[in-house]
Design a protein around this motif. Structure first.
Motif, PDB file in Angstrom:
ATOM      1  N   THR A  51     -12.128  76.203  22.643  1.00 44.20           N
ATOM      2  CA  THR A  51     -11.569  75.724  21.389  1.00 44.20           C
ATOM      3  C   THR A  51     -11.014  76.915  20.645  1.00 44.20           C
ATOM      4  N   ASN A  52      -9.770  76.830  20.269  1.00 41.47           N
ATOM      5  CA  ASN A  52      -9.144  77.936  19.569  1.00 41.47           C
ATOM      6  C   ASN A  52      -8.534  77.423  18.267  1.00 41.47           C
ATOM      7  N   ALA A  53      -9.382  76.973  17.335  1.00 42.21           N
ATOM      8  CA  ALA A  53      -8.919  76.471  16.045  1.00 42.21           C
ATOM      9  C   ALA A  53      -8.586  77.650  15.136  1.00 42.21           C
ATOM     10  N   ALA A  54      -7.695  77.411  14.194  1.00 40.87           N
ATOM     11  CA  ALA A  54      -7.231  78.486  13.316  1.00 40.87           C
ATOM     12  C   ALA A  54      -8.318  79.000  12.382  1.00 40.87           C
ATOM     13  N   LYS A  55      -9.259  78.156  11.977  1.00 41.57           N
ATOM     14  CA  LYS A  55     -10.234  78.540  10.961  1.00 41.57           C
ATOM     15  C   LYS A  55     -11.554  79.056  11.518  1.00 41.57           C
ATOM     16  N   VAL A  56     -11.748  78.981  12.822  1.00 41.48           N
ATOM     17  CA  VAL A  56     -13.008  79.436  13.425  1.00 41.48           C
ATOM     18  C   VAL A  56     -12.714  80.329  14.620  1.00 41.48           C
ATOM     19  N   ARG A  57     -13.739  81.051  15.037  1.00 39.99           N
ATOM     20  CA  ARG A  57     -13.617  81.876  16.237  1.00 39.99           C
ATOM     21  C   ARG A  57     -13.476  80.982  17.468  1.00 39.99           C
ATOM     22  N   THR A  58     -12.964  81.552  18.541  1.00 35.20           N
ATOM     23  CA  THR A  58     -12.834  80.809  19.789  1.00 35.20           C
ATOM     24  C   THR A  58     -14.220  80.407  20.284  1.00 35.20           C
ATOM     25  N   LYS A  59     -14.345  79.167  20.685  1.00 35.10           N
ATOM     26  CA  LYS A  59     -15.616  78.627  21.179  1.00 35.10           C
ATOM     27  C   LYS A  59     -15.483  78.246  22.649  1.00 35.10           C
ATOM     28  N   LEU A  60     -16.578  78.416  23.366  1.00 31.52           N
ATOM     29  CA  LEU A  60     -16.688  77.959  24.741  1.00 31.52           C
ATOM     30  C   LEU A  60     -17.419  76.620  24.697  1.00 31.52           C
ATOM     31  N   ASN A  61     -16.817  75.590  25.292  1.00 29.67           N
ATOM     32  CA  ASN A  61     -17.435  74.268  25.346  1.00 29.67           C
ATOM     33  C   ASN A  61     -17.670  73.882  26.792  1.00 29.67           C
ATOM     34  N   LEU A  62     -18.920  73.620  27.126  1.00 35.47           N
ATOM     35  CA  LEU A  62     -19.291  73.127  28.452  1.00 35.47           C
ATOM     36  C   LEU A  62     -19.826  71.714  28.285  1.00 35.47           C
ATOM     37  N   PHE A  63     -19.319  70.807  29.079  1.00 32.34           N
ATOM     38  CA  PHE A  63     -19.875  69.466  29.102  1.00 32.34           C
ATOM     39  C   PHE A  63     -20.633  69.340  30.409  1.00 32.34           C
ATOM     40  N   ALA A  64     -21.966  69.202  30.311  1.00 35.69           N
ATOM     41  CA  ALA A  64     -22.823  69.154  31.494  1.00 35.69           C
ATOM     42  C   ALA A  64     -23.528  67.804  31.559  1.00 35.69           C
ATOM     43  N   ARG A  65     -23.430  67.152  32.702  1.00 45.62           N
ATOM     44  CA  ARG A  65     -24.059  65.848  32.889  1.00 45.62           C
ATOM     45  C   ARG A  65     -25.455  66.039  33.473  1.00 45.62           C
ATOM     46  N   ASP A  66     -26.421  65.418  32.802  1.00 46.44           N
ATOM     47  CA  ASP A  66     -27.817  65.425  33.230  1.00 46.44           C
ATOM     48  C   ASP A  66     -28.228  63.964  33.367  1.00 46.44           C
ATOM     49  N   GLY A  67     -28.100  63.427  34.563  1.00 45.93           N
ATOM     50  CA  GLY A  67     -28.397  62.004  34.761  1.00 45.93           C
ATOM     51  C   GLY A  67     -27.340  61.165  34.054  1.00 45.93           C
ATOM     52  N   ASP A  68     -27.761  60.380  33.076  1.00 47.91           N
ATOM     53  CA  ASP A  68     -26.813  59.527  32.358  1.00 47.91           C
ATOM     54  C   ASP A  68     -26.385  60.126  31.018  1.00 47.91           C
ATOM     55  N   ARG A  69     -26.819  61.323  30.709  1.00 48.79           N
ATOM     56  CA  ARG A  69     -26.477  61.968  29.437  1.00 48.79           C
ATOM     57  C   ARG A  69     -25.544  63.156  29.673  1.00 48.79           C
ATOM     58  N   VAL A  70     -24.559  63.295  28.794  1.00 48.57           N
ATOM     59  CA  VAL A  70     -23.661  64.443  28.839  1.00 48.57           C
ATOM     60  C   VAL A  70     -23.991  65.334  27.651  1.00 48.57           C
TER      61      VAL A  70
END
Length: 174
Positions: A51-70
């Motif tokens: 995520t590279n929004a103008a008002k915040v620092r760059t963020k790393l986003n990981l979406f990890a699936r654990d069974g039926d939950r992400v």
């Protein structure tokens, strides 16, 4: 706006800077976590984004699936300090020590990250980064406090010098 409005304006900005001087250290303290406060989540990486929004620092986003939950695993992008973070791909098995977002968003902040049992981001690295950010916030808070005091004194001086808070005739400033 007239010259007689300056004291009130100085006091208004003194209040804003005083709020910043109090809020920044509190926010920096809330970002920190002890290892005992964290919990572990595991799963298979579904997607990796930055995520590279103008008002915040760059963020790393990981979406990890654990069974039926992400899990939405988020962290400030430390890939320059920790190059192994750039190598994360969908399908990787990850395990992370995380803390739930304090603002009630459905995020889990990464403090430690392992891929296939190998630590690629340690708790100590995250803590060191956040302590650096905290020291910067504390420096900004100190300067905000000093500016707040200076504006308060300027506002009081101008109030004494100019008399009433506002000029009832509303003459324009030349």
């Amino acid at each position: 706006m007239t010259v007689r409005d300056l004291p009130a304006l100085c006091l208004l900005f003194a209040g804003i800077f005083a709020f910043a001087a109090l809020a920044l250290p509190l926010a920096a303290k809330l970002d920190m976590a002890q290892k005992a406060e964290l919990y572990r989540v595991s799963g298979t990486v579904q997607s990796v984004s930055h995520t590279n929004a103008a008002k915040v620092r760059t963020k790393l986003n990981l979406f990890a699936r654990d069974g039926d939950r992400v899990h939405d695993l988020t962290q400030d992008d430390l890939s320059y300090d920790v190059p192994a973070l750039r190598s994360l791909r969908p399908g990787d098995n990850v395990s992370a020590l995380v803390r739930h977002d304090l603002l009630g968003r459905d995020l889990e902040w990464i403090w430690e990250l392992q891929r296939d049992g190998i630590t690629i981001l340690s708790y100590e690295q995250t803590r060191k980064f956040l302590e650096g950010e905290r020291s910067l916030s504390l420096a900004i808070a100190r300067w905000s406090g000093a500016l707040s005091i200076a504006l308060l004194l300027a506002g009081l001086f101008l109030r004494i010098r100019l008399g009433a808070w506002r000029d009832g005739t509303r003459k324009a400033v030349n």
